[in-house]
Design a protein around this motif. Structure first.
Motif, short mmCIF file in Angstrom:
data_model
loop_
_atom_site.label_atom_id
_atom_site.label_comp_id
_atom_site.label_asym_id
_atom_site.label_seq_id
_atom_site.Cartn_x
_atom_site.Cartn_y
_atom_site.Cartn_z
N GLU A 1 11.03 -6.31 3.78
CA GLU A 1 12.32 -6.83 3.95
C GLU A 1 12.15 -8.29 4.86
OE1 GLU A 1 17.04 -6.11 4.26
OE2 GLU A 1 15.91 -4.71 5.31
N ASN A 2 11.59 -8.40 5.71
CA ASN A 2 11.40 -9.41 6.68
C ASN A 2 10.64 -10.51 5.79
OD1 ASN A 2 12.47 -8.41 8.90
ND2 ASN A 2 10.76 -7.91 9.92
N ASP B 1 0.73 -1.09 0.06
CA ASP B 1 0.16 -0.04 0.02
C ASP B 1 0.58 1.26 0.18
OD1 ASP B 1 -2.15 1.95 0.21
OD2 ASP B 1 -2.32 1.66 2.37
N ALA B 2 0.92 1.88 -1.07
CA ALA B 2 1.74 3.12 -1.35
C ALA B 2 0.87 4.46 -0.92
CB ALA B 2 2.21 3.42 -2.88
N SER C 1 14.36 8.60 -0.65
CA SER C 1 15.07 7.56 0.42
C SER C 1 14.02 6.34 0.53
CB SER C 1 15.11 8.15 1.55
OG SER C 1 13.86 8.45 2.24
N SER C 2 12.72 6.41 0.29
CA SER C 2 11.97 5.27 0.14
C SER C 2 12.00 4.78 -1.04
CB SER C 2 10.60 5.90 0.43
OG SER C 2 9.48 4.67 0.37
N PHE D 1 4.43 6.41 -1.69
CA PHE D 1 5.57 5.96 -1.57
C PHE D 1 5.39 4.98 -0.34
CE2 PHE D 1 5.24 9.42 1.15
CZ PHE D 1 5.71 9.17 2.42
N LEU D 2 6.27 4.07 0.16
CA LEU D 2 6.22 3.26 1.34
C LEU D 2 6.88 3.90 2.36
CD1 LEU D 2 7.28 -0.23 -0.73
CD2 LEU D 2 5.07 0.59 -0.10
N ASP D 3 6.16 3.69 3.89
CA ASP D 3 6.88 4.23 4.82
C ASP D 3 7.71 3.17 5.45
OD1 ASP D 3 5.19 2.13 5.98
OD2 ASP D 3 3.42 3.57 6.38
N GLU D 4 8.29 3.34 6.36
CA GLU D 4 9.19 2.62 7.10
C GLU D 4 8.79 1.25 7.61
OE1 GLU D 4 11.83 4.50 10.11
OE2 GLU D 4 12.61 6.31 8.69
N GLU D 5 7.53 1.50 8.27
CA GLU D 5 6.91 0.19 8.54
C GLU D 5 6.65 -0.75 7.72
OE1 GLU D 5 2.23 -0.51 8.88
OE2 GLU D 5 2.98 0.64 10.63
#
Length: 577
Positions: A257-258, A241-242, A308-309, A247-251
């Motif tokens: 990645e996990n 969900d962008a 950065s995202s 964009f993608l948030d840090e959460e």
């Protein structure tokens, strides 16, 4: 921080801890299944274990699954709950037939159903063929003559008749996220599909919502979770969900990645609404996330604004060898083959508004070894130009009778359409009743019970190029003409716009047309577009004086027309020199 926001954040954290991959919260005021959903069905084989997550459930007493002609009880292995969720583990029987099943759960607070949420396969596929739809925009006009539902209706019929394994919809499912009428319409139309649908939100799905209402009242209630994962044998499909800002948030990046790390050996497919690479870019691109500045001129503007995202997203794609990224949003095609191994595929809108490209869809095949094929019309190269299949060239309409005792599919395939369909199976949803027969081009009728009060009827039909097919299943014949009324009209210059009310008590309306005869004796007829409910609008160039009338034709071929009306408009006032 407000009290409301505090509790919303606390609840969100609880979900992240208890249900990784389902990071949304649903109200406990009513019983509901939150996983799996029709938008994120759970693939499995016979004898597998499935966890069903509910809210508002109370004690759970029984679970069963239903598909056309099939009904199985699922043994309950275990149940547990916390302050938010009730989870029941069930076992799928070893003799279950491969199908797409509705899930039913009986609780102290009532019986709850989630349609098309369990996908039982005979074996996991080594290749998957995906129908890519995007930017549905239910509630909007698609063009001057059609609402979004017109083209989405065609798309749902395509899901059933094309040789694809499942469909993905990459966001903007409705035009306004707080439009309950459109959300319910999207839910009903999508659940006519008899193949799995994997769906994510777009920015329009967030419009008019906040972090709480998005999940509890709007998207989460009628579609599904914000982001998720599904394992399909050797494949993993990840929906992201962008948000409203692209964009993608840090959460979400941390969760992504996990997930990629955990399933490192799977062939990875990501769905996201906002494309990383801009639309109208068709080429092979080499680069690295470490040198993001060399790439950002090709990125879509929301990612450039959050570089950065974008960099972190690209790092994950590179390091975990993601094979396919499907996106929408731009309402135009784009395709980038990145470093020779990751396909970034952006597809034009299926049924939203657009500036320069047609409405369309793509068909993509992925093998378990990671190879990707983006299909295209024979005269198109998807790595060099717009190459989605044009849905505007097709007519594929599903028409329900007002009493639920009939349904019709009308199909028109042009002679030069680039896809061959041929003989196919058509599906109809009908109330349980006696006396159903197939009419028109429908052959080999089969009726299968589907839930307590419904049948699914299937027929065979041949959708040949250059043909018009009308296939109806009905409990009674329709010999009664439709009702039609010309409510009003306006004349602007040589153009007349007519507002019409039309309905049919039998099998439903096929078309409503404005007929006219000009002052010079020229005759013509234009089809009205269906605005909403029983209302239609037609526009024709007739000149300032003409005779007009409206003709309504129902599915059975019965016709009715209004009295003829003479229209005129005084000539424009001339400006004195």
């Amino acid at each position: 921080m407000t009290r409301k926001l505090f509790f919303a954040l606390i609840t969100l954290l609880l979900v992240l801890v208890v249900l990784p991959g389902l990071p949304s919260v649903k109200s406990t005021s009513e019983v509901a299944i939150v996983d799996p959903r029709y938008s994120v069905p759970y693939p499995c084989l016979p004898s597998c274990a499935v966890n069903i997550t509910l809210v508002g459930a109370g004690a759970i007493s029984s679970v069963w699954i239903v598909a056309p002609g099939y009904n199985y009880s699922l043994p309950i292995v275990a149940t547990w709950h916390n302050d938010t969720y009730y989870i029941v583990e069930v076992e799928v029987p070893k003799d279950v037939m491969p199908e797409l099943y509705d899930i039913y759960v009986e609780t102290d607070n009532g019986v709850v159903r989630e349609p098309r949420a369990l996908w039982v396969l005979k074996s996991y596929p080594t290749n998957i063929t995906i129908l890519h739809l995007t930017d549905i925009h239910i509630g909007a006009m698609a063009d001057n003559n059609h609402t979004a539902t017109y083209y989405y209706d065609a798309a749902v019929n395509l899901i059933n008749i094309l040789p694809v394994d499942f469909t993905v919809i990459t966001g903007d499912d409705v035009d306004n996220g707080n439009d309950l009428v459109s959300l319910k319409k999207f839910y009903l139309m999508t659940n006519r599909a008899r193949k799995p649908t994997f769906i994510i939100p777009g920015n329009h799905d967030h419009y008019g919502t906040n972090i709480y209402t998005f999940q509890q009242k709007y998207y989460g209630k009628y579609v599904g979770p914000r982001y998720w994962k599904r394992i399909l044998g050797k494949f993993i499909i990840i929906g992201l969900d962008a948000g409203a800002r692209g964009f993608l948030d840090e959460e979400q990046l941390h969760w992504l990645e996990n997930t990629l790390k955990k399933y490192e050996n799977k062939t990875k497919i990501i769905l996201i609404h906002y494309p990383l690479f801009n639309y109208r870019i068709f080429r092979e691109v080499s680069g690295s996330w470490k040198d993001i500045d060399a790439l950002k001129s090709m990125f879509y503007r929301t990612w450039v604004a959050q570089i950065s995202s974008a960099q972190e997203f690209l790092r994950l794609i590179e390091e975990y060898d993601v094979k396919l990224v499907l996106a929408g949003h731009t309402h135009e095609d784009g395709l980038v083959l990145y470093n020779g191994k990751t396909w970034f595929v952006t597809t034009t809108t299926t049924s939203g508004q657009y500036d320069s490209q047609y409405h369309g869809f793509r068909i993509i095949t992925v093998s378990e070894n990671g190879s990707v094929k983006v299909s295209a019309p024979p005269d198109k190269n998807p790595l060099a130009e717009r190459a989605s299949y044009n849905i505007e060239q097709l007519t594929l309409r599903y028409i329900e009778g007002p009493d639920g005792l009939s349904a019709t599919i009308i199909a028109e395939i042009p002679e030069d359409y680039p896809l061959d369909i041929g003989e196919t199976t058509l599906y109809f949803y009908l109330k349980k009743a006696e006396g159903y027969k197939a009419y028109g081009d429908a052959k080999a009728l089969e009726l299968k019970p589907y839930g307590p009060q419904q049948y699914i009827a299937t027929v065979k039909a041949v959708l040949e190029k250059g043909s018009r097919v009308v296939a109806t299943v009905a409990a009674t014949e329709d010999k009664t003409p439709p009702q039609v009324r010309m409510d009003s009209y306006t004349v602007t210059g040589d153009v007349v716009t007519v507002y019409i009310t039309a309905s049919d008590d039998g099998w439903g309306l096929d078309k409503v047309c404005l007929a006219y005869e000009t002052q010079s004796g020229e005759k013509g007829m234009v089809e009205a577009y269906h605005w909403k409910a029983n209302y239609y609008i037609a526009t024709a160039v007739t000149g300032p004086e003409a005779t007009i009338w409206v003709v309504a034709i129902d599915v059975a071929g019965n016709t009715q027309q209004t009295p003829k009306v003479n229209i005129s408009q005084p000539p424009e006032q001339q400006t004195q020199p």
